[in-house]
Motif scaffolding. Structure first.
Motif, mmCIF file in Angstrom:
data_model
loop_
_atom_site.group_PDB
_atom_site.id
_atom_site.type_symbol
_atom_site.label_atom_id
_atom_site.label_comp_id
_atom_site.label_asym_id
_atom_site.label_seq_id
_atom_site.Cartn_x
_atom_site.Cartn_y
_atom_site.Cartn_z
ATOM 1 N N THR A 89 55.352 9.600 39.178
ATOM 2 C CA THR A 89 56.341 10.643 38.959
ATOM 3 C C THR A 89 56.042 11.327 37.619
ATOM 4 O O THR A 89 54.958 11.172 37.060
ATOM 5 N N GLU A 90 56.995 12.043 37.099
ATOM 6 C CA GLU A 90 56.789 12.790 35.857
ATOM 7 C C GLU A 90 56.379 11.880 34.696
ATOM 8 O O GLU A 90 55.540 12.258 33.867
ATOM 9 N N ARG A 91 56.933 10.670 34.631
ATOM 10 C CA ARG A 91 56.614 9.762 33.533
ATOM 11 C C ARG A 91 55.132 9.390 33.516
ATOM 12 O O ARG A 91 54.487 9.386 32.464
ATOM 13 N N GLY A 92 54.595 9.085 34.678
ATOM 14 C CA GLY A 92 53.195 8.713 34.761
ATOM 15 C C GLY A 92 52.264 9.879 34.474
ATOM 16 O O GLY A 92 51.273 9.735 33.744
ATOM 17 N N TRP A 93 52.588 11.053 35.031
ATOM 18 C CA TRP A 93 51.745 12.224 34.801
ATOM 19 C C TRP A 93 51.790 12.652 33.337
ATOM 20 O O TRP A 93 50.789 13.137 32.784
ATOM 21 N N THR A 94 52.944 12.477 32.683
ATOM 22 C CA THR A 94 53.053 12.824 31.266
ATOM 23 C C THR A 94 52.109 11.976 30.427
ATOM 24 O O THR A 94 51.507 12.460 29.454
ATOM 25 N N ALA A 95 51.970 10.710 30.785
ATOM 26 C CA ALA A 95 51.050 9.826 30.061
ATOM 27 C C ALA A 95 49.613 10.312 30.191
ATOM 28 O O ALA A 95 48.843 10.308 29.214
ATOM 29 N N PHE A 96 49.227 10.737 31.398
ATOM 30 C CA PHE A 96 47.867 11.256 31.599
ATOM 31 C C PHE A 96 47.678 12.581 30.870
ATOM 32 O O PHE A 96 46.608 12.853 30.324
ATOM 33 N N SER A 97 48.726 13.415 30.876
ATOM 34 C CA SER A 97 48.639 14.702 30.190
ATOM 35 C C SER A 97 48.423 14.508 28.692
ATOM 36 O O SER A 97 47.603 15.198 28.068
ATOM 37 N N LYS A 98 49.135 13.543 28.110
ATOM 38 C CA LYS A 98 48.978 13.260 26.680
ATOM 39 C C LYS A 98 47.600 12.679 26.391
ATOM 40 O O LYS A 98 47.015 12.951 25.341
ATOM 41 N N LEU A 99 47.080 11.880 27.317
ATOM 42 C CA LEU A 99 45.731 11.336 27.149
ATOM 43 C C LEU A 99 44.707 12.462 27.076
ATOM 44 O O LEU A 99 43.814 12.456 26.224
ATOM 45 N N LEU A 100 44.828 13.430 27.972
ATOM 46 C CA LEU A 100 43.851 14.512 28.066
ATOM 47 C C LEU A 100 44.032 15.571 26.989
ATOM 48 O O LEU A 100 43.059 16.213 26.578
ATOM 49 N N CYS A 101 45.275 15.746 26.533
ATOM 50 C CA CYS A 101 45.520 16.763 25.514
ATOM 51 C C CYS A 101 46.820 16.443 24.785
ATOM 52 O O CYS A 101 47.899 16.852 25.217
ATOM 53 N N ASP A 102 46.699 15.718 23.688
ATOM 54 C CA ASP A 102 47.856 15.381 22.859
ATOM 55 C C ASP A 102 48.143 16.568 21.954
ATOM 56 O O ASP A 102 47.396 16.843 21.012
ATOM 57 N N THR A 103 49.232 17.276 22.233
ATOM 58 C CA THR A 103 49.525 18.521 21.511
ATOM 59 C C THR A 103 50.376 18.315 20.266
ATOM 60 O O THR A 103 50.824 19.291 19.664
ATOM 61 N N SER A 104 50.607 17.085 19.848
ATOM 62 C CA SER A 104 51.482 16.831 18.703
ATOM 63 C C SER A 104 50.892 17.361 17.399
ATOM 64 O O SER A 104 51.629 17.653 16.458
ATOM 65 N N SER A 105 49.569 17.477 17.333
ATOM 66 C CA SER A 105 48.908 18.057 16.165
ATOM 67 C C SER A 105 47.508 18.497 16.566
ATOM 68 O O SER A 105 46.981 18.067 17.601
ATOM 69 N N VAL A 106 46.906 19.349 15.746
ATOM 70 C CA VAL A 106 45.535 19.806 16.018
ATOM 71 C C VAL A 106 44.578 18.624 16.016
ATOM 72 O O VAL A 106 43.687 18.524 16.874
ATOM 73 N N ASN A 107 44.762 17.716 15.077
ATOM 74 C CA ASN A 107 43.875 16.559 14.983
ATOM 75 C C ASN A 107 43.991 15.669 16.212
ATOM 76 O O ASN A 107 42.981 15.178 16.737
#
Length: 223
Positions: A74-92
């Motif tokens: 569901t959304e929780r699992g896909w969010t984890a993959f999205s953060k893995l591929l592109c963590d937008t919390s900072s440029v670094n």
């Protein structure tokens, strides 16, 4: 398995009993500097498994394909993959995201559009995927963390922005903004540097003055 440097394919698609705990136990393999695993085949993946797998793949630079035929994500699992591929919390953090994974899912598994976009960027050019993700996720790049190096980083930032546009066209990645908008982003980054210079200059001037004052005070104390 963490010490295995020749394992390219790991097929677990005939084992329907693997849970998130089992996937978590593979983290030592995924995060090993000697990991050469390219393809991981699973039969089923739910939210807990997706989170465990995504966390385990942080720092992995070999795995290109994760296939599973059934999905309870569901959304929780896909969010984890999205953060893995592109963590937008900072440029670094965006730069340190996974730019290797190219395929996620399988027949009948429909990943969200943002994940499909990140996977495509990885496929098109792993070398420049980080650049494209940074430009896409950070419209107004924060240059303040670079102030610690003062003017040393300004030429690098300008050169990076100048080359970014050519990279995007070279690898035929869709660019949603015009040249004028991109130029504004470039000028914005330069402006932030220039805008930050007065405070750096004042801080430096005050630092030098305080050094002189303290030096004179020490000499006076010794008289």
């Amino acid at each position: 398995m963490a010490n295995c440097c020749r394992l390219k394919n790991l097929a677990l698609s005939y084992n329907d009993s693997i849970t998130a705990v089992g996937l978590s136990s593979l983290s030592s393999l995924f995060r090993s500097e000697r990991c050469s695993l390219c393809n991981l085949l699973l039969v089923h993946l739910d939210d807990d498994g997706a989170v465990a797998l995504a966390n385990g793949l942080i720092g992995n630079k070999s795995l290109k394909t994760v296939e599973f035929s059934r999905s309870g994500i569901t959304e929780r699992g896909w969010t984890a993959f999205s953060k893995l591929l592109c963590d937008t919390s900072s440029v670094n953090n965006t730069y340190l995201s996974n730019h290797t994974l190219e395929t996620l899912g399988g027949y009948g598994v429909h990943a969200p559009s943002d994940i499909m976009k990140y996977l495509k960027l990885n496929r098109v050019s792993q070398k420049n995927a980080a650049l494209r993700k940074i430009l896409d996720s950070h419209p107004d790049i924060d240059v303040e963390p670079l102030f610690q190096w003062k003017l040393k980083c300004l030429p690098l930032v300008v050169r990076w922005l100048e080359s970014a546009r050519s990279y995007l066209y070279l690898y035929h990645v869709h660019v949603r903004e015009s040249n004028e908008v991109f130029q504004c982003r470039k000028l914005s980054a330069v402006y932030k540097f220039i805008h930050g210079l007065p405070s750096l200059a004042v801080a430096g001037y005050r630092g030098l003055n305080m050094t002189d004052i303290l030096s004179k005070k020490r000499k006076f104390d010794h008289l």
